[in-house]
Design a protein around this motif. Structure first.
Motif, mmCIF file in Angstrom:
data_model
loop_
_atom_site.group_PDB
_atom_site.id
_atom_site.type_symbol
_atom_site.label_atom_id
_atom_site.label_comp_id
_atom_site.label_asym_id
_atom_site.label_seq_id
_atom_site.Cartn_x
_atom_site.Cartn_y
_atom_site.Cartn_z
ATOM 1 N N SER A 163 -14.309 7.333 4.193
ATOM 2 C CA SER A 163 -14.960 6.414 5.124
ATOM 3 C C SER A 163 -13.914 5.502 5.748
ATOM 4 C CB SER A 163 -16.003 5.570 4.388
ATOM 5 O OG SER A 163 -15.363 4.689 3.474
ATOM 6 N N GLU A 164 -14.308 4.785 6.777
ATOM 7 C CA GLU A 164 -13.385 3.846 7.422
ATOM 8 C C GLU A 164 -12.922 2.755 6.450
ATOM 9 O OE1 GLU A 164 -13.016 1.487 11.710
ATOM 10 O OE2 GLU A 164 -14.984 1.923 10.865
ATOM 11 N N PRO A 165 -13.833 2.134 5.668
ATOM 12 C CA PRO A 165 -13.373 1.129 4.691
ATOM 13 C C PRO A 165 -12.443 1.720 3.632
ATOM 14 C CG PRO A 165 -15.722 0.884 5.092
ATOM 15 C CD PRO A 165 -15.313 2.164 5.743
ATOM 16 N N GLN A 166 -12.736 2.939 3.163
ATOM 17 C CA GLN A 166 -11.869 3.580 2.167
ATOM 18 C C GLN A 166 -10.475 3.815 2.741
ATOM 19 O OE1 GLN A 166 -14.383 7.025 1.414
ATOM 20 N NE2 GLN A 166 -14.744 6.366 -0.697
ATOM 21 N N THR A 167 -10.431 4.278 3.970
ATOM 22 C CA THR A 167 -9.148 4.542 4.622
ATOM 23 C C THR A 167 -8.346 3.260 4.769
ATOM 24 O OG1 THR A 167 -10.175 6.355 5.876
ATOM 25 C CG2 THR A 167 -8.048 5.553 6.653
ATOM 26 N N GLU A 168 -9.024 2.208 5.230
ATOM 27 C CA GLU A 168 -8.339 0.929 5.424
ATOM 28 C C GLU A 168 -7.818 0.373 4.096
ATOM 29 O OE1 GLU A 168 -9.054 -3.292 7.792
ATOM 30 O OE2 GLU A 168 -10.767 -2.027 7.287
ATOM 31 N N GLU A 169 -8.606 0.528 3.034
ATOM 32 C CA GLU A 169 -8.196 0.025 1.721
ATOM 33 C C GLU A 169 -6.957 0.770 1.219
ATOM 34 O OE1 GLU A 169 -7.889 -2.180 -1.633
ATOM 35 O OE2 GLU A 169 -9.212 -2.569 0.084
ATOM 36 N N LEU A 170 -6.926 2.084 1.413
ATOM 37 C CA LEU A 170 -5.778 2.874 0.958
ATOM 38 C C LEU A 170 -4.498 2.525 1.717
ATOM 39 C CD1 LEU A 170 -7.447 6.380 0.500
ATOM 40 C CD2 LEU A 170 -6.440 4.966 -1.303
ATOM 41 N N LEU A 171 -4.657 2.029 2.951
ATOM 42 C CA LEU A 171 -3.488 1.718 3.775
ATOM 43 C C LEU A 171 -3.158 0.229 3.805
ATOM 44 C CD1 LEU A 171 -4.083 4.125 6.809
ATOM 45 C CD2 LEU A 171 -2.842 4.531 4.675
ATOM 46 N N ARG A 172 -3.819 -0.522 2.947
ATOM 47 C CA ARG A 172 -3.601 -1.972 2.919
ATOM 48 C C ARG A 172 -2.117 -2.290 2.668
ATOM 49 N NH1 ARG A 172 -7.083 -5.944 2.595
ATOM 50 N NH2 ARG A 172 -8.788 -4.510 2.049
ATOM 51 N N GLY A 173 -1.588 -3.223 3.457
ATOM 52 C CA GLY A 173 -0.210 -3.672 3.285
ATOM 53 C C GLY A 173 0.819 -2.941 4.133
ATOM 54 N N GLU B 176 4.271 6.591 9.422
ATOM 55 C CA GLU B 176 3.447 7.800 9.348
ATOM 56 C C GLU B 176 3.634 8.497 8.000
ATOM 57 O OE1 GLU B 176 3.633 12.247 11.056
ATOM 58 O OE2 GLU B 176 3.684 10.709 12.606
ATOM 59 N N GLN B 177 4.867 8.571 7.541
ATOM 60 C CA GLN B 177 5.134 9.194 6.246
ATOM 61 C C GLN B 177 4.433 8.442 5.124
ATOM 62 O OE1 GLN B 177 9.412 9.096 6.260
ATOM 63 N NE2 GLN B 177 9.606 11.044 7.352
ATOM 64 N N GLN B 178 4.454 7.110 5.199
ATOM 65 C CA GLN B 178 3.793 6.287 4.182
ATOM 66 C C GLN B 178 2.274 6.487 4.213
ATOM 67 O OE1 GLN B 178 5.415 2.551 5.569
ATOM 68 N NE2 GLN B 178 6.895 2.449 3.885
ATOM 69 N N VAL B 179 1.723 6.580 5.420
ATOM 70 C CA VAL B 179 0.283 6.807 5.567
ATOM 71 C C VAL B 179 -0.104 8.161 4.973
ATOM 72 C CG1 VAL B 179 -1.554 7.243 7.246
ATOM 73 C CG2 VAL B 179 -0.003 5.307 7.568
ATOM 74 N N ARG B 180 0.684 9.173 5.258
ATOM 75 C CA ARG B 180 0.369 10.513 4.769
ATOM 76 C C ARG B 180 0.495 10.584 3.243
ATOM 77 N NH1 ARG B 180 2.420 15.158 8.830
ATOM 78 N NH2 ARG B 180 1.152 16.307 7.345
ATOM 79 N N GLU B 181 1.431 9.850 2.695
ATOM 80 C CA GLU B 181 1.563 9.815 1.235
ATOM 81 C C GLU B 181 0.323 9.203 0.595
ATOM 82 O OE1 GLU B 181 5.115 7.679 0.449
ATOM 83 O OE2 GLU B 181 6.453 9.288 1.127
ATOM 84 N N ARG B 182 -0.219 8.166 1.226
ATOM 85 C CA ARG B 182 -1.375 7.473 0.645
ATOM 86 C C ARG B 182 -2.682 8.230 0.872
ATOM 87 N NH1 ARG B 182 -0.734 0.916 1.204
ATOM 88 N NH2 ARG B 182 1.494 0.764 0.682
ATOM 89 N N LEU B 183 -2.799 8.889 2.000
ATOM 90 C CA LEU B 183 -4.054 9.577 2.318
ATOM 91 C C LEU B 183 -4.056 11.033 1.871
ATOM 92 C CD1 LEU B 183 -4.864 8.161 5.869
ATOM 93 C CD2 LEU B 183 -5.538 7.280 3.631
#
Length: 422
Positions: free
Chosen positions: A189-199, A240-247
């Protein structure tokens, strides 16, 4: 730099069509480091067009307008702009020559009435239209440049790229630029995605993350603003690399890619073939597959086995299995997947069965219950889902989920050249 957009047309203001031009213009300008500050929409009314043009010109450096440049009586933009800017409406020789050449290339006769598209305000600068009959035009007014484009999206986009954006850049004193990287996310979900990318967002360094729901995906937009393009691109690549690692594998596509283009590329890479058995989706998965050019190289066949008789006859689903488990069940989904794979001789058989509604649900299997199954060379797996929403949304997310199953399965397979020395 102040830029506004104007959409012209009754079909837009009455809600008969969705205006995709204004969002596209705003997005492309943002990619180039410019922000649209205001958007107006008016119908095919000459006084309304005149009022909008006059109001926007007084408060912007550039105004980009779309619509109303066609040959019919309700296409009033050129005449309204001529009156708003105090110019004569004249037959533009270059626009007329373009019009004649377009009609000649289409093998059609240029009627006198169609020459209306070459009537433009005097002293206009022409915007070439490589894809259509109506040229655009540029006129200065009240210290602003007014740029007018056809409303046909494919024509507008080409003219925006080739003429409008270069025109604005050449007259811009802006030194900073904005770059964007887009990631498409599914299964969160959008909130889940935002939480995983926090910071990860660092606004003080010009790096931000924006989120947008594009059902059934989440668009994650990484944006960077700065004056050094190389530094900016490097920072965005790292983010982008950091985002892909988290998601992780929830990232299904990048940039202009879609899950469909990604799956198509994977089929070509892996060298495997596919067949489909669909029930509740009614062929939507097959459509997504065959919308991709070259899909005949790996897609062998699809069957829409909506009723039980079709499942028995075409897929060899046992009658006793249907009676015991019901058509919407893991066991039947797996039998469908195996059946279409055996019938076609494909490497992969994918099956979908479910209850899209609005009727047909039960306490045990409510509307939105869907089973997917995938049969490979050595095994077959199935999973139950519960989707919500209208019949259309349930069918859409089911088809998308099926594409994601194919993506994940293909990613786990070796390339077709692996092990043969290439």
């Amino acid at each position: 730099m102040k830029i506004s957009t104007l959409s012209i047309g009754d079909e837009v203001i009455f809600g008969e069509i969705v205006d995709t031009n204004a969002p596209h213009i705003a997005a492309r300008l943002y990619d180039e480091g410019f922000k649209v500050r205001q958007h107006l929409c008016v119908g095919d009314s000459e006084p309304d067009i005149i009022e909008a043009v006059d109001a926007l010109a007084g408060h912007n450096d550039f105004v980009i307008a779309t619509g109303g440049l066609g040959p019919t009586v309700d296409d009033l933009t050129a005449r309204a702009v001529a009156r708003a800017t105090g110019r004569r409406l004249i037959l533009n020789d270059d626009a007329l020559a373009h019009l004649k050449e377009r009609y000649r290339s289409m093998g059609r006769e240029l009627l006198r009435a169609s020459e209306k598209q070459a009537l433009l305000p005097s002293k206009s600068t022409l915007i070439p239209n490589p894809l259509g009959t109506a040229c655009g035009f540029i006129v200065p007014h009240k210290g602003s440049f007014l740029l007018f484009l056809p409303g046909v999206p494919v024509e507008m986009k080409r003219m925006l790229e080739e003429t409008v954006i270069p025109f604005i850049i050449s007259r811009s004193r802006q030194t900073s630029m904005v770059k964007t990287r887009l990631l498409r996310v599914f299964g969160l979900s959008e909130p889940q995605t935002e939480e995983l990318l926090r910071g990860l967002s660092r606004p003080d360094e010009g790096l931000t993350i924006a989120y947008c729901v594009d059902f059934p995906e989440i668009e994650v937009k990484l944006r960077g603003q700065g004056e050094d393009e190389a530094v900016l691109q490097e920072a965005l690549l790292l983010m982008e690399q950091q985002v892909r690692e988290r998601l992780g594998d929830h990232v299904v596509a990048l940039g202009e890619e879609s899950i469909d283009t990604v799956v198509a590329a994977l089929f070509r890479e892996k060298g495997v073939t596919l067949s489909l058995a669909e029930s509740c989706t009614g062929g939507l998965v097959a459509k997504r597959i065959t919308d991709m050019a070259g899909s005949s190289a790996y897609f062998l066949e699809g069957a829409v086995t909506y009723g039980n008789v079709a499942k028995i006859r075409q897929l060899q689903v046992p009658v006793e299995l249907l009676e015991k488990e019901g058509a919407v069940s893991a066991a039947v989904a797996m039998a469908m997947a195996r059946g279409i794979r055996n019938a076609s001789g494909s490497d992969i058989g994918l099956a979908v069965t479910g209850i899209a509604g609005p009727d047909g649900g039960s306490e045990d299997k409510p509307v939105g219950t869907v089973f997917l199954a995938l049969a490979g060379r050595s095994d077959c797996t199935a999973k139950r889902y519960r989707f919500n929403g209208s019949r259309e949304r349930i069918r859409a997310i089911t088809a998308f989920t099926a594409m994601d199953w194919l993506r994940r399965h293909l990613l786990s397979q070796p390339d077709k050249d692996a092990g043969n020395g290439h």
